[in-house]
Design an enzyme around this catalytic site. Sequence first.
Site, PDB file in Angstrom:
ATOM      1  N   THR A   1      39.059  15.606  41.574  1.00 56.23           N
ATOM      2  CA  THR A   1      40.280  16.017  40.865  1.00 56.23           C
ATOM      3  C   THR A   1      40.452  17.525  40.812  1.00 56.23           C
ATOM      4  O   THR A   1      41.521  18.007  40.435  1.00 56.23           O
ATOM      5  CB  THR A   1      40.265  15.478  39.422  1.00 56.23           C
ATOM      6  OG1 THR A   1      39.136  16.037  38.727  1.00 56.23           O
ATOM      7  CG2 THR A   1      40.168  13.950  39.409  1.00 56.23           C
TER       8      THR A   1
ATOM      9  N   CYS B   1      35.719  20.317  32.841  1.00 52.79           N
ATOM     10  CA  CYS B   1      35.810  19.810  31.472  1.00 52.79           C
ATOM     11  C   CYS B   1      34.635  20.297  30.624  1.00 52.79           C
ATOM     12  O   CYS B   1      33.627  20.777  31.129  1.00 52.79           O
ATOM     13  CB  CYS B   1      35.774  18.275  31.458  1.00 52.79           C
ATOM     14  SG  CYS B   1      37.068  17.478  32.425  1.00 52.79           S
TER      15      CYS B   1
ATOM     16  N   CYS C   1      40.642  18.179  27.095  1.00 50.55           N
ATOM     17  CA  CYS C   1      39.537  18.705  26.285  1.00 50.55           C
ATOM     18  C   CYS C   1      39.533  20.225  26.185  1.00 50.55           C
ATOM     19  O   CYS C   1      38.781  20.791  25.401  1.00 50.55           O
ATOM     20  CB  CYS C   1      38.193  18.225  26.836  1.00 50.55           C
ATOM     21  SG  CYS C   1      37.714  18.982  28.420  1.00 50.55           S
TER      22      CYS C   1
ATOM     23  N   ASP D   1      12.625  42.671   1.984  1.00 54.28           N
ATOM     24  CA  ASP D   1      13.798  42.373   1.160  1.00 54.28           C
ATOM     25  C   ASP D   1      13.361  41.630  -0.099  1.00 54.28           C
ATOM     26  O   ASP D   1      12.590  40.659  -0.037  1.00 54.28           O
ATOM     27  CB  ASP D   1      14.785  41.523   1.959  1.00 54.28           C
ATOM     28  CG  ASP D   1      16.041  41.203   1.172  1.00 54.28           C
ATOM     29  OD1 ASP D   1      16.920  42.071   1.092  1.00 54.28           O
ATOM     30  OD2 ASP D   1      16.122  40.077   0.631  1.00 54.28           O
TER      31      ASP D   1
END
Length: 494
Positions: free
Chosen positions: A30, A34, A68, A441
């Site tokens: 195709t 995707c 998508c 810290d």
Amino acid sequence: MHDHFDRCYRAVQSKDSRFDGWFVTAVLTTKIYCRPSCPVRPPYAHNMRFYPTAAAAQKAGFRACKRCRPDASPGSPEWNVRGDVVARAMRLIADGTVDREGVTGLALRLGYTTRQLERLLLAEVGANPLALARAQRAQTARVLIETTDLPFSDVAFASGFSSIRQFNDTVRSVSDLTPTALRQRARTKFGQSDAASGALALRLAVRTPFAYEGLFGHLAASAVPGVEEVRDGAYRRTLRLQYGNGIVSLTPQPDHVQCRIQLDDFRDLAAAIARCRRLLDLDADPEAVVDALGADTDLKALVAKAPGQRIPRTVDEHELAVRVVLGQQVSVKAARTHAGRLAAAYGRPITDANGGLTHVFPAVDQLAEVDPVHLAFPKARQRSLAALIRAIADGELLLDPGCDWNTARAQLQALPGIGPWTAELIAMRGLGDPDAFPVTDLGVRVAARHLGLPDDPRALTDRSVRWRPWRSYATQHLWTALDHAVNDWPPKEK
């Protein structure tokens, strides 16, 4: 990951959204690429190819799936956890460096020749810097086409294209639709835009789990008056960008962040989106962090309570560095006050019709000759701040998305009054080093003691070795164990 065919194929078969952004799937029959989680039935394995980036798939002649939308998936977490030149280049490209400074400027920032840099990127991500920037321009164009009513000529130049023809050809090749058809399709699906007010409404994709309370609570608790605020369930702040200013409103959801952006100039859109994603650490890989830290017996319960922590980062590395120095040895509230004074005195005024934002945080060149009257803290810290600003302005200290983390640490600690705590916090929140660890810290040490961990810095550093390379995320988890405003979202009423 894209070169492990079997692993990629299993991810596609399971439609696992955790791998969105790690790679794209191209179908030979195709000519479409995707996301791994695309709902369409996977093709036969022999018809599939895997590419590391959308740009690489586009370069190979594939176009984006209309269903998508792989070009809008979260960014690869790989570029955020690595400190090598390819990862640094990818972070700079995402920030718009190629569009602003060209490939030559990108290479100079990294200390490589353009030929060397192109060879490295082609070998690892399958595309050169121009192709990667082109893919980013195409995505910016798509956002403007689908979410605004801007004329296509304005969209083209705002997206960074040099001509209308180049814009049209790129949109058609990437989406297999003309700009007109793409806008009509978006109107049918999403309705009308809100572009008349100059605002864009976007969904920022995020990998789940997404424990946003600690992230947004931290940003709210440390918000600089006039520069940042919380309003109607959203964290809002001003942005200083190349072509103008902006205001962004960010509202967390369990699986995305709703983003509303107002810009003086739409050419800043790609950079604004990239900085919002960086601010919220949206391209992190929470599963990897959960797996690593959740295996530690002392952190297991803390991680299970709120998996998917993100690091509260910044939209501007220089701003963050200044704010960290201002916050040395003072409370979060006092640090906000100091930063607010600087913003009001030296920041560029901005008009906010929808809230109470008044200024953009000043650039370092605006702070070069700061008046001591605005620095209501000890002389030693004033000297540290002045040295930091001077080093950044003179180019002796490089803090940007593509800088080397360890080099930045060394440059920071060479400045007077800047020690390991300051350097590690800047590396963690400003530069995004996932393994930064501000072991001295106070919040980290208090939380460690409550969990039965050693609170002595040397012993805790030795204990933290098993958390590598995720010690920044271990720090965030430790902070969530505290009864402190940084963990309140929405903020408690005062």
